[in-house]
Design a protein around this motif. Structure first.
Motif: not given
Length: 134
Positions: A113, A116-117, A120, A122
């Motif tokens: 997680t 992936n954060t 991508q 946030l």
């Protein structure tokens, strides 16, 4: 939730259970600085995913088996101040087959997680009204 708070002249990092670790303003000193916390978050997330896959597959590592995840961040040369790359090095025991180790590492990269954060991005919402723990 994580809270950074100064108490008795020193900064600490707290969660719902209370004080967890000393905060540091410089790398390589007592406590963890923001860069080290970022690196350790990605490293721990990767470790958790790999450990869960080992458990799922019924593979129990011996206490002396080497298993580590090292993360090094590379700071961008231009502005704004940021890290532009995280280099993750996973070390697993030699007795595991190479194809299985590669599968674990690739699966961890997809399932982590934190990773992936970071890939991508946030949304960050900041406020001046942060409640502090007692």
């Amino acid at each position: 939730m994580a809270i950074v708070q100064r108490k008795n002249g020193a900064f600490g990092i707290y969660n719902e259970a209370g004080y967890q670790v000393e905060a540091s303003f410089t790398a390589g000193s007592t406590g963890l600085n923001p860069k080290e916390l970022l690196e350790s978050s990605l490293g721990l997330c990767t470790t958790i995913v790999i450990q869960r896959m080992l458990e799922r597959d019924g593979i129990e590592l011996d206490e002396n088996d080497p298993f580590s995840v090292e993360v090094k961040t590379v700071k961008a040369a231009d502005r704004p101040s940021r890290f532009e790359e995280c280099i993750v090095q996973v070390s697993l025991p030699d007795h595991l087959p190479e194809d299985y180790k590669n599968k674990l590492i690739k699966s961890a990269e997809k399932a982590c997680t934190i990773g992936n954060t970071l890939k991508q991005g946030l949304k960050i919402t900041q406020s001046g009204d942060c409640p502090l723990p007692s």
